[in-house]
Design a protein around this motif. Structure first.
Motif, PDB file in Angstrom:
ATOM      1  N   HIS A  92      11.108   0.089  -1.507  1.00  0.00           N
ATOM      2  CA  HIS A  92      11.103  -1.217  -0.856  1.00  0.00           C
ATOM      3  C   HIS A  92      12.525  -1.693  -0.596  1.00  0.00           C
ATOM      4  O   HIS A  92      12.757  -2.845  -0.290  1.00  0.00           O
ATOM      5  CB  HIS A  92      10.247  -2.250  -1.598  1.00  0.00           C
ATOM      6  CG  HIS A  92      10.700  -2.519  -2.995  1.00  0.00           C
ATOM      7  ND1 HIS A  92       9.881  -2.349  -4.071  1.00  0.00           N
ATOM      8  CD2 HIS A  92      11.870  -2.929  -3.483  1.00  0.00           C
ATOM      9  CE1 HIS A  92      10.542  -2.642  -5.164  1.00  0.00           C
ATOM     10  NE2 HIS A  92      11.751  -3.006  -4.838  1.00  0.00           N
ATOM     11  N   GLY A 101       0.778  -1.237   0.000  1.00  0.00           N
ATOM     12  CA  GLY A 101       0.000   0.000   0.000  1.00  0.00           C
ATOM     13  C   GLY A 101       0.809   1.287   0.000  1.00  0.00           C
ATOM     14  O   GLY A 101       0.248   2.364   0.159  1.00  0.00           O
ATOM     15  N   THR A 120      -0.148   3.514  -2.942  1.00  0.00           N
ATOM     16  CA  THR A 120      -1.509   3.994  -2.711  1.00  0.00           C
ATOM     17  C   THR A 120      -1.498   5.164  -1.732  1.00  0.00           C
ATOM     18  O   THR A 120      -2.170   6.173  -1.955  1.00  0.00           O
ATOM     19  CB  THR A 120      -2.392   2.852  -2.181  1.00  0.00           C
ATOM     20  OG1 THR A 120      -2.322   1.772  -3.107  1.00  0.00           O
ATOM     21  CG2 THR A 120      -3.823   3.290  -2.029  1.00  0.00           C
ATOM     22  N   GLU A 164      -5.691   9.290  -6.276  1.00  0.00           N
ATOM     23  CA  GLU A 164      -6.716   8.406  -5.740  1.00  0.00           C
ATOM     24  C   GLU A 164      -7.362   9.158  -4.579  1.00  0.00           C
ATOM     25  O   GLU A 164      -6.748  10.041  -3.989  1.00  0.00           O
ATOM     26  CB  GLU A 164      -6.120   7.106  -5.189  1.00  0.00           C
ATOM     27  CG  GLU A 164      -5.204   6.367  -6.118  1.00  0.00           C
ATOM     28  CD  GLU A 164      -5.941   5.585  -7.187  1.00  0.00           C
ATOM     29  OE1 GLU A 164      -7.198   5.554  -7.137  1.00  0.00           O
ATOM     30  OE2 GLU A 164      -5.277   5.027  -8.065  1.00  0.00           O
ATOM     31  N   LYS A 209      -0.671   6.662 -18.117  1.00  0.00           N
ATOM     32  CA  LYS A 209      -1.028   6.967 -16.741  1.00  0.00           C
ATOM     33  C   LYS A 209       0.009   7.900 -16.102  1.00  0.00           C
ATOM     34  O   LYS A 209      -0.336   8.879 -15.459  1.00  0.00           O
ATOM     35  CB  LYS A 209      -1.126   5.659 -15.951  1.00  0.00           C
ATOM     36  CG  LYS A 209      -1.985   5.792 -14.732  1.00  0.00           C
ATOM     37  CD  LYS A 209      -2.271   4.444 -14.115  1.00  0.00           C
ATOM     38  CE  LYS A 209      -3.010   4.633 -12.816  1.00  0.00           C
ATOM     39  NZ  LYS A 209      -3.222   3.412 -12.090  1.00  0.00           N
TER      40      LYS A 209
HETATM   41  N1  LIG Z   1      -5.829   0.929  -9.396  1.00  0.00           N
HETATM   42  C1  LIG Z   1      -5.883  -0.213  -8.705  1.00  0.00           C
HETATM   43  N2  LIG Z   1      -6.851  -1.119  -8.941  1.00  0.00           N
HETATM   44  C2  LIG Z   1      -6.932  -2.256  -8.236  1.00  0.00           C
HETATM   45  N3  LIG Z   1      -6.077  -2.614  -7.272  1.00  0.00           N
HETATM   46  C3  LIG Z   1      -5.072  -1.778  -6.989  1.00  0.00           C
HETATM   47  C4  LIG Z   1      -4.921  -0.536  -7.694  1.00  0.00           C
HETATM   48  N4  LIG Z   1      -3.843   0.093  -7.186  1.00  0.00           N
HETATM   49  C5  LIG Z   1      -3.344  -0.714  -6.233  1.00  0.00           C
HETATM   50  N5  LIG Z   1      -4.080  -1.831  -6.099  1.00  0.00           N
HETATM   51  C6  LIG Z   1      -3.843  -2.916  -5.125  1.00  0.00           C
HETATM   52  O1  LIG Z   1      -3.659  -2.342  -3.858  1.00  0.00           O
HETATM   53  C7  LIG Z   1      -2.601  -2.979  -3.169  1.00  0.00           C
HETATM   54  C8  LIG Z   1      -1.553  -1.989  -2.782  1.00  0.00           C
HETATM   55  O2  LIG Z   1      -0.942  -1.499  -3.960  1.00  0.00           O
HETATM   56  P1  LIG Z   1       0.248  -0.466  -3.963  1.00  0.00           P
HETATM   57  O3  LIG Z   1       0.510  -0.121  -5.367  1.00  0.00           O
HETATM   58  O4  LIG Z   1      -0.064   0.648  -3.043  1.00  0.00           O
HETATM   59  O5  LIG Z   1       1.456  -1.339  -3.393  1.00  0.00           O
HETATM   60  P2  LIG Z   1       2.983  -0.940  -3.176  1.00  0.00           P
HETATM   61  O6  LIG Z   1       3.245  -1.068  -1.733  1.00  0.00           O
HETATM   62  O7  LIG Z   1       3.263   0.360  -3.819  1.00  0.00           O
HETATM   63  O8  LIG Z   1       3.714  -2.104  -3.942  1.00  0.00           O
HETATM   64  P3  LIG Z   1       5.027  -2.061  -4.850  1.00  0.00           P
HETATM   65  O9  LIG Z   1       6.186  -2.124  -3.931  1.00  0.00           O
HETATM   66  O10 LIG Z   1       4.898  -3.314  -5.668  1.00  0.00           O
HETATM   67  O11 LIG Z   1       4.975  -0.823  -5.683  1.00  0.00           O
HETATM   68  C9  LIG Z   1      -2.103  -4.081  -4.079  1.00  0.00           C
HETATM   69  O12 LIG Z   1      -2.686  -5.284  -3.681  1.00  0.00           O
HETATM   70  C10 LIG Z   1      -2.581  -3.662  -5.441  1.00  0.00           C
HETATM   71  O13 LIG Z   1      -2.836  -4.798  -6.222  1.00  0.00           O
END
Ligand SMILES: Nc1ncnc2c1ncn2[C@@H]1O[C@H](COP(=O)(O)OP(=O)(O)OP(=O)(O)O)[C@@H](O)[C@H]1O
Ligand SMILES: [Mg+2]
Lengths: 360, 320
Positions: free
Chosen positions: A192, A41, A44, A53, B202
């Motif tokens: 990460h 996350g 996100t 978002e 995007k």
């Molecule tokens: N636009 C979206 N639609 C559906 N699911 C999403 C979307 N964006 C993120 N997710 C889901 O939300 C969760 C968190 O995603 P996020 O991209 O925040 O992870 P992250 O910590 O940034 O990972 P990474 O290190 O791979 O970038 C994941 O399970 C991802 O599949």
């Protein structure tokens, strides 16, 4: 310039809970890095701050002003992306100028600021190149200059270095920190790479499946991890089956080890005892301790990693020893192993890992 | 595609691990990939196919050209008369027909109108789908092929039913524009879609918005310049469709270039076929230009496919 605050921010994508309930306070001028495994996350969280978002519930404020529902282009956030995000049809100058133009700033002032920013990221003189004529590292510098040119209230960096090779990454990391301190800009960096997170940040937030597990200065994250998850994710850990024997003691295969981490546990509970390799020491076989055998030694310069098999538990653990202390050790040698439990962490066996209050 | 030898582009890699050879790593560290057998085939196979195709396409064209541009009675058009009495007389006569100018002008106006309406509708939609509904892409792609699969006559049948209720609209020459937008959709959507696929949409949108640009500015300054090739291709394709469409125009009793051609070919077969030939040549020329324009940027393959499809469609609608 002002602080960024997340208040109980929750975000789901269909059935996926990307953020469970995030509370995070990035203080004015502070650099916080969010660290965590893929999909936890991090991005996100950043995209919610940027306005790409919107939170399902909770709020985001900058300098006390609620921006939860504000559209992205009105937020005045500087963002650098993981993938190369320069406009391929525009020169470096025009890329940096992009945000200034949307702000309707006068031409002379814009020109001055573009030059200033390129100077800041050490790319003066490259203004007329196109993105495809730059290396990856240079492109990310331009992206940084472009983000900073608009004098954003908060700088958001989403793994800006992960596409670069190791050497460039290190140099650019230091440079980001230098510029950030110089401008005193509130910054949230997602990564990460634990080395990157620990090396650059004032405080590190470790995330796991949409939750903030711990938020603390780098040294504290390492030496006093708030949960078994953090302990495992940052640095490496030995894992030993143990039984709680008192408020400050556990027993590992007949040996009692003092550890403050037992305080919140019930006596008699079976647990996993997590210990850093630096906290494992080795003595001659006739000394007190856990009997074991050296399985391998790996020389790493100043330190040597020693692999050990404990007799009773039949588990393999590692010790990081000073190379001079480890020089007499060889594979097959019988030894006695000591464990310093002061920085140890306990994890319940079978049950889910205990979550400490993230903001405690 | 065969592996490219980085030391001597154009030559395939010399070492083939399947056959044997020195046990060295592949040159330049490029791992061997599948698809090697084509390289062994050499260039003869593909070239032969190309030549056969060329003959298949060019022979009828040559026949058409001889009929339209040689002042030789059809029955005498043999090998011996190949270089005799070529003339543009039939064509110039067609050009000087008083119907030619107005119908050409109308068709060009319709083309421009169709291009603009197509872009106005399609660009935002395609961008939205790419950004927000990536899962719907397959569905939308399917929907956009329908006008190609369903014959124009079906659309015409629909028009006939509606006609009495929509006179005010169908009476205008420009009522053809929406129909042409639909007819061109299979080509235009694909071209825009390919363009969007080739950029990191995007990230560009996010970057632009974080720099303070609203949707309008983002579209104008960050996206359109990077979709230039796709937009130009879709404009060319639309033009080709408009300049070749006969069925709907004639049903709605409009005097467009293709309806003029259809009438004229009955009156003056030689000049009429000359016009048809010219239309084909111009269209092909447009596509050649298009392919050249798009060569440097990523989406060449899809453009080429679309171009071929459109030429085929053009030829189909042209057939009197
Ligand atoms: N636009 C979206 N639609 C559906 N699911 C999403 C979307 N964006 C993120 N997710 C889901 O939300 C969760 C968190 O995603 P996020 O991209 O925040 O992870 P992250 O910590 O940034 O990972 P990474 O290190 O791979 O970038 C994941 O399970 C991802 O599949
Ligand atoms: Mg991410």
């Amino acid at each position: 310039m002002t602080g960024l605050l997340y208040i109980s921010v929750r975000k789901t994508f269909g059935p996926t809970v990307a953020l469970e309930s995030l509370d995070l306070d990035v203080k004015e001028g502070e650099l916080i890095s969010l660290l965590g495994p893929s999909g936890c996350g991090k991005t996100t969280a950043l995209r919610i701050a940027a306005g790409f978002e919107f939170a399902d519930s909770g709020a985001v404020t900058v300098g006390g002003a609620d921006i939860t529902r504000k559209p992205a282009h009105k937020r005045n956030m500087g963002m650098v992306f993981q993938s190369y995000s320069l406009f391929p049809n525009l020169t470096v100058n025009l890329n940096v100028d992009f945000g200034l133009r949307t702000r309707k700033i006068g031409a002379p002032e814009r020109k001055k600021r573009v030059a200033e920013m390129l100077e800041l990221v050490q790319l003066g003189g490259m203004g007329n190149r196109y993105p495809h004529q730059l290396s990856g590292g240079q492109q990310q510098r331009v992206a940084l200059a472009r983000a900073l040119a608009i004098r954003p209230s908060v700088l958001l960096l989403d793994e800006p270095l992960s596409a670069l090779d190791a050497k460039v990454r290190l140099a650019l990391r230091d440079e980001i920190r230098r510029i950030q301190t110089e401008l005193g800009i509130t910054t949230l960096l997602v990564t990460h790479d634990q080395e990157e997170a620990l090396g650059i940040a004032d405080r590190v937030g470790v995330m796991s499946s949409g939750r903030l597990e711990q938020l603390a200065p780098p040294a504290q994250i390492y030496s006093r991890p708030a949960s078994a998850f953090v302990a495992r994710f940052v640095g490496s850990m030995n894992e030993l089956p143990a039984v709680v024997r008192g408020p400050d003691a556990v027993e590992v295969s007949g040996q009692t080890i003092m550890t403050p981490s037992a305080l919140t546990r019930d006596v008699g509970e079976s647990v996993l005892f997590l210990v850093r390799p630096e906290d494992v020491t080795v003595r001659d076989a006739d000394q007190d301790g856990l009997a074991g055998t050296v399985t391998a030694t790996t020389f790493q310069g100043a330190s040597t990693v020693v692999g050990l098999r404990l007799d009773v538990l039949d588990v393999l653990i590692h010790a990081h020893l000073n190379s001079s202390t480890a020089s007499h050790l060889a594979a097959g040698q019988r030894v006695s192993v000591q464990i310093d439990g002061t920085r140890g962490v306990l994890e319940s066996l079978g049950a889910a890992p205990v979550v400490e209050d993230a903001l405690a | 595609m065969a592996d490219i030898n980085p030391l001597a582009p154009g030559l395939p890699l010399a070492i083939d691990p399947e056959v044997g050879g020195p046990p060295t790593a592949p040159i330049g560290g490029i791992p061997p990939r599948a698809g090697r057998p084509i390289a062994r085939f050499g260039r003869l196979g593909p070239n032969l196919v190309l030549i056969l195709c060329a003959v298949f396409f060019l022979a009828p064209l040559l026949a058409l050209a001889r009929y339209a541009l040689q002042n030789v009675p059809t029955i005498l058009l043999g090998r011996s008369t190949l270089f005799k009495k070529w003339s543009l007389g039939g064509l110039t006569k067609a050009f000087s027909d008083k119907q030619f100018g107005p119908t050409l002008t109308l068709s060009l106006k319709l083309a421009v109108g169709t291009v603009f309406l197509t872009l106005a509708l399609l660009l935002p939609t395609a961008i939205w789908v790419h950004m927000r509904l990536p899962k719907m892409r397959a569905v939308i792609e399917f929907v956009t092929v329908l006008p190609y699969v369903i014959p124009a006559i079906a659309l015409v049948a629909g028009i006939v039913v509606v006609k009495p209720h929509a006179r005010w609209f169908l009476d205008s020459n420009y009522s053809l524009v929406p129909f042409y937008v639909i007819l061109a959709l299979p080509f235009t959507y694909r071209s825009i879609d390919a363009g969007l696929r080739a950029i990191d949409l995007k990230t560009l949108v996010d970057a632009s918005r974080s720099l303070g640009a609203g949707w309008g500015t983002t579209l104008r300054r960050a996206l359109v310049p990077n979709l230039r090739t796709a937009i130009i291709s879709s404009a060319f394709l639309t033009t080709a469709v408009v300049l070749g469409e006969f069925t709907i125009a004639s049903t709605l009793l409009k005097n467009t270039l293709p309806t003029f051609q259809a009438i004229y070919v009955k009156r003056e077969p030689q000049g009429g076929y000359g016009l048809n030939l010219l239309a084909l040549v111009v269209t092909t020329g447009l596509f050649a230009l298009l392919t050249l324009l798009t060569r440097k940027r990523g989406s060449r393959k899809s453009t080429a496919v679309v171009a071929v499809a459109a030429t085929a469609g053009q030829a189909r609608t042209l057939a009197p």
